[in-house]
Scaffold this active site. Structure first.
Site, PDB file in Angstrom:
ATOM      1  CE  LYS A   1      -8.498  -4.817   0.728  1.00 42.27           C
ATOM      2  NZ  LYS A   1      -7.770  -4.080   1.787  1.00 42.27           N
TER       3      LYS A   1
ATOM      4  CG  ASP B   1      -6.470  -1.984  -0.803  1.00 40.48           C
ATOM      5  OD1 ASP B   1      -6.142  -2.058   0.389  1.00 40.48           O
ATOM      6  OD2 ASP B   1      -5.808  -2.539  -1.708  1.00 40.48           O
TER       7      ASP B   1
HETATM    8  P1  NDP Z   1      -2.733   3.622  -3.993  1.00 38.28           P
HETATM    9  O1  NDP Z   1      -3.455   3.102  -5.167  1.00 38.28           O
HETATM   10  O2  NDP Z   1      -3.029   4.968  -3.478  1.00 38.28           O
HETATM   11  O3  NDP Z   1      -1.157   3.521  -4.244  1.00 38.28           O
HETATM   12  C1  NDP Z   1      -0.509   2.327  -4.583  1.00 38.28           C
HETATM   13  C2  NDP Z   1       0.955   2.626  -4.806  1.00 38.28           C
HETATM   14  O4  NDP Z   1       1.719   1.420  -4.910  1.00 38.28           O
HETATM   15  C3  NDP Z   1       1.183   3.369  -6.113  1.00 38.28           C
HETATM   16  O5  NDP Z   1       2.277   4.217  -5.964  1.00 38.28           O
HETATM   17  C4  NDP Z   1       1.490   2.218  -7.080  1.00 38.28           C
HETATM   18  O6  NDP Z   1       2.199   2.589  -8.217  1.00 38.28           O
HETATM   19  C5  NDP Z   1       2.383   1.395  -6.178  1.00 38.28           C
HETATM   20  N1  NDP Z   1       2.592   0.054  -6.714  1.00 38.28           N
HETATM   21  C6  NDP Z   1       3.759  -0.460  -7.080  1.00 38.28           C
HETATM   22  N2  NDP Z   1       3.656  -1.681  -7.552  1.00 38.28           N
HETATM   23  C7  NDP Z   1       2.389  -1.998  -7.509  1.00 38.28           C
HETATM   24  C8  NDP Z   1       1.679  -3.145  -7.876  1.00 38.28           C
HETATM   25  N3  NDP Z   1       2.252  -4.208  -8.422  1.00 38.28           N
HETATM   26  N4  NDP Z   1       0.372  -3.131  -7.638  1.00 38.28           N
HETATM   27  C9  NDP Z   1      -0.223  -2.070  -7.140  1.00 38.28           C
HETATM   28  N5  NDP Z   1       0.405  -0.935  -6.780  1.00 38.28           N
HETATM   29  C10 NDP Z   1       1.708  -0.902  -6.965  1.00 38.28           C
HETATM   30  O7  NDP Z   1      -2.955   2.523  -2.838  1.00 38.28           O
HETATM   31  P2  NDP Z   1      -2.810   2.686  -1.254  1.00 38.28           P
HETATM   32  O8  NDP Z   1      -1.724   3.635  -0.917  1.00 38.28           O
HETATM   33  O9  NDP Z   1      -4.147   2.874  -0.695  1.00 38.28           O
HETATM   34  O10 NDP Z   1      -2.364   1.198  -0.866  1.00 38.28           O
HETATM   35  C11 NDP Z   1      -0.995   0.809  -0.785  1.00 38.28           C
HETATM   36  C12 NDP Z   1      -0.882  -0.452   0.051  1.00 38.28           C
HETATM   37  O11 NDP Z   1      -1.372  -0.202   1.367  1.00 38.28           O
HETATM   38  C13 NDP Z   1      -1.698  -1.652  -0.449  1.00 38.28           C
HETATM   39  O12 NDP Z   1      -0.995  -2.836  -0.132  1.00 38.28           O
HETATM   40  C14 NDP Z   1      -2.961  -1.589   0.387  1.00 38.28           C
HETATM   41  O13 NDP Z   1      -3.587  -2.847   0.498  1.00 38.28           O
HETATM   42  C15 NDP Z   1      -2.390  -1.139   1.714  1.00 38.28           C
HETATM   43  N6  NDP Z   1      -3.306  -0.501   2.652  1.00 38.28           N
HETATM   44  C16 NDP Z   1      -4.071   0.571   2.285  1.00 38.28           C
HETATM   45  C17 NDP Z   1      -4.896   1.179   3.206  1.00 38.28           C
HETATM   46  C18 NDP Z   1      -5.688   2.399   2.874  1.00 38.28           C
HETATM   47  O14 NDP Z   1      -6.336   2.922   3.779  1.00 38.28           O
HETATM   48  N7  NDP Z   1      -5.668   2.892   1.654  1.00 38.28           N
HETATM   49  C19 NDP Z   1      -5.027   0.659   4.565  1.00 38.28           C
HETATM   50  C20 NDP Z   1      -4.129  -0.423   4.880  1.00 38.28           C
HETATM   51  C21 NDP Z   1      -3.326  -0.975   3.930  1.00 38.28           C
HETATM   52  P3  NDP Z   1       1.451   2.665  -9.640  1.00 38.28           P
HETATM   53  O15 NDP Z   1       0.702   3.968  -9.621  1.00 38.28           O
HETATM   54  O16 NDP Z   1       2.550   2.631 -10.605  1.00 38.28           O
HETATM   55  O17 NDP Z   1       0.536   1.478  -9.751  1.00 38.28           O
HETATM   56  O1  2IT Z   2      -6.231  -2.793   3.972  1.00 37.01           O
HETATM   57  C1  2IT Z   2      -6.947  -2.010   4.630  1.00 37.01           C
HETATM   58  O2  2IT Z   2      -7.008  -2.055   5.852  1.00 37.01           O
HETATM   59  C2  2IT Z   2      -7.696  -0.990   3.895  1.00 37.01           C
HETATM   60  N1  2IT Z   2      -7.586  -0.907   2.685  1.00 37.01           N
HETATM   61  C3  2IT Z   2      -8.619  -0.069   4.625  1.00 37.01           C
HETATM   62  C4  2IT Z   2      -9.954  -0.727   4.847  1.00 37.01           C
HETATM   63  C5  2IT Z   2     -11.027   0.140   5.433  1.00 37.01           C
HETATM   64  O3  2IT Z   2     -12.142  -0.398   5.564  1.00 37.01           O
HETATM   65  O4  2IT Z   2     -10.804   1.297   5.759  1.00 37.01           O
END
Ligand code: NDP
Ligand code: 2IT
Length: 450
Positions: free
Chosen positions: A126, A166
């Site tokens: 990561k 992420d």
């Molecule tokens: P994005 O940046 O697309 O979205 C994050 C969302 O979470 C936003 O709506 C954000 O709001 C909100 N949020 C609320 N509180 C917090 C905070 N304290 N810190 C950060 N964000 C906050 O991210 P993703 O949708 O990609 O990721 C969301 C979660 O899913 C994370 O935990 C990530 O690690 C996990 N994840 C993501 C994957 C991926 O493929 N993208 C895969 C597996 C897990 P605001 O805009 O107000 O910050």
């Molecule tokens: O938390 C996760 O699994 C991710 N943000 C996706 C990682 C990836 O390599 O697609």
């Protein structure tokens, strides 16, 4: 817990005392795997756990960039290459002001087991930066990504380490990062990053994969407990990549998504959220979720209060999907969910539930789909993107989606079988940890003391 596991855990606490998220992630895993560790004296003989909790490598670097006012800004960049036993390090990049070494290490540690669960050949890593993308111009984002890649490029490669998105890193950022990597290396190494645009080596369905995968896993978990998604009132914390596509798939299965949020607050629309409007606000305009009310004046907006339960969890729902960030659901929030009759929680985010909250939910018979298993669809589809890049070929959306569906179904099967073997009931958190660990442990044992 057995004596050996306890000893290692005590040493992790002592050596990393200032890294609370990392300690939390290790606590959860080590407690779950203790019964298996007890059965395998070879683990202790080869100090397997001590090796497991120590990253193979941590890279920390300076990221200088010039903002639109001509002022030089300096951020901190990281890449944690935690475990490469079953494949090149793989995991996302997070750009958020809260990023520090503890958060990077917890995420990389979790990624090891998640990636193992996918059944695909990817190790755990990561990275990211404490850079805050909010309010930055497109040019500032580009200059930051270029500077970040100037250093990161030395440490990644399609057979070495393959970053993706992420929090705060989506298609736009991956594009700038890929461009800079290509310019420096003077090679078209498509498989060095995943989550790329479709025109330059990206995979169809990668954008949708984490959210879709979460719902495929939920479908399996609910079905195994004689339940389904149909007509279930659903609330989602977050409105980013994972939240949006979880919402879309949940609705396809007949659920009614009534609330979504961002870090400022949540919207409640009892008629069901208008997802096209959310996509416009978040994917195109990059606005606050509050703006939903402009087109939907009958919806409600509730502002979060610092230190209090995020408002999205105060709404009564059958299914709750935390898709924002870590430790979003603490014990107090878990109690509220139980009081409100929530039947299932699906962790789209990484470690969104504190250990006390997990224990409380499971004790109260709430079905909990654990992050390492339930959100593995994103990284699994990243691995499918890598396969397509190696073949110089692309599959159709339907082909990728079908593979994703099968992978998520198999992950649930592995959780269910492990749960049976270790008599864990509905504690899928423990069974996912054991199932993921089993594969990594065997690979590490086979490769000797490295
Ligand atoms: P994005 O940046 O697309 O979205 C994050 C969302 O979470 C936003 O709506 C954000 O709001 C909100 N949020 C609320 N509180 C917090 C905070 N304290 N810190 C950060 N964000 C906050 O991210 P993703 O949708 O990609 O990721 C969301 C979660 O899913 C994370 O935990 C990530 O690690 C996990 N994840 C993501 C994957 C991926 O493929 N993208 C895969 C597996 C897990 P605001 O805009 O107000 O910050
Ligand atoms: O938390 C996760 O699994 C991710 N943000 C996706 C990682 C990836 O390599 O697609």
């Amino acid at each position: 817990m057995n004596r050996y596991t306890e000893k290692v855990l005590a040493s992790v606490h002592e050596k990393n005392s200032h890294e609370k998220e990392f300690i939390q992630a290790v606590d959860e895993v080590l407690k779950s795997i203790a019964p298996m560790v007890e059965k395998n004296p070879n683990f202790e003989a080869t100090s397997l756990l001590e090796r497991l909790v120590e990253p193979e490598r941590i890279i920390s670097f300076r990221v200088p960039w010039v903002d639109d006012n001509g002022k030089v800004q300096v951020n901190r960049g990281f890449r944690v290459q935690f475990n490469g036993a079953i494949g090149p390090y793989k995991g996302g990049l997070r750009f958020h002001p809260s990023v520090n070494q503890s958060i990077m290490k917890f995420l990389a540690f979790e990624q090891i087991f998640k990636n193992a669960l996918t059944g695909l050949p990817i190790g755990g890593g990561k990275g990211g930066s404490d850079f805050d993308p909010k309010g930055k111009s497109d040019n500032e984002i580009m200059r930051f990504c270029q500077s970040f890649m100037n250093e990161l490029q030395r440490h990644i490669g399609h057979n070495l380490d393959v970053p993706a998105g992420d929090i705060g890193v989506g298609g736009r950022e991956i594009g700038y990062l890929f461009g800079q990597y290509r310019k420096i290396k003077n090679q078209y190494e498509a498989g060095v990053l995943t989550g790329k645009g479709l025109e330059y080596g990206g995979s169809l369905a990668r954008k949708e994969a984490t959210g879709f995968g979460l719902i495929y896993f939920m479908r399996e978990m609910l079905e195994a407990n004689n339940l389904n998604l149909k007509d279930k009132i659903t609330t989602i914390s977050g409105s980013g990549n994972v939240a949006i596509y979880a919402a879309q798939k949940a609705v396809e299965y007949g659920a009614k998504v009534v609330a979504m949020s961002d870090s400022n607050g949540c919207i409640y629309d009892e008629n069901g959220i208008d997802l096209d409007e959310i996509k416009r606000l978040k994917e195109v305009e990059r606005l606050r979720i509050k703006e939903y009310l402009t087109k939907h004046p009958n919806a409600k907006y509730m502002e979060n209060i610092k230190g209090e339960t995020p408002k999205v969890y105060t709404i009564k729902a059958d299914i709750v999907l935390p898709c924002a960030t870590q430790n979003d659901i603490n014990l107090e929030t878990a109690k509220l969910l139980v009081e409100n009759g929530t039947i299932a929680v699906g962790e789209g985010a990484n470690m969104p539930t504190t250990i006390e909250a997990i224990d409380y939910l499971i004790e109260h018979k709430v079905l909990l789909a654990p992050a390492k298993a339930a959100n593995a669809g994103g990284v699994a589809t990243s691995a499918l993107e890598m396969s397509q890049n190696s073949m110089r070929y692309s599959w159709s959306f339907e082909e990728v989606d079908e593979k994703l569906n099968e992978i998520m179904t198999n992950i649930f099967k592995a959780c269910k079988e492990t749960s049976k073997e270790y008599n864990l009931g509905i504690n899928y958190v423990a069974s996912a940890n054991i199932a993921g660990f089993k594969k990594v442990a065997h690979a590490m044992m086979a490769q000797g003391i490295i």
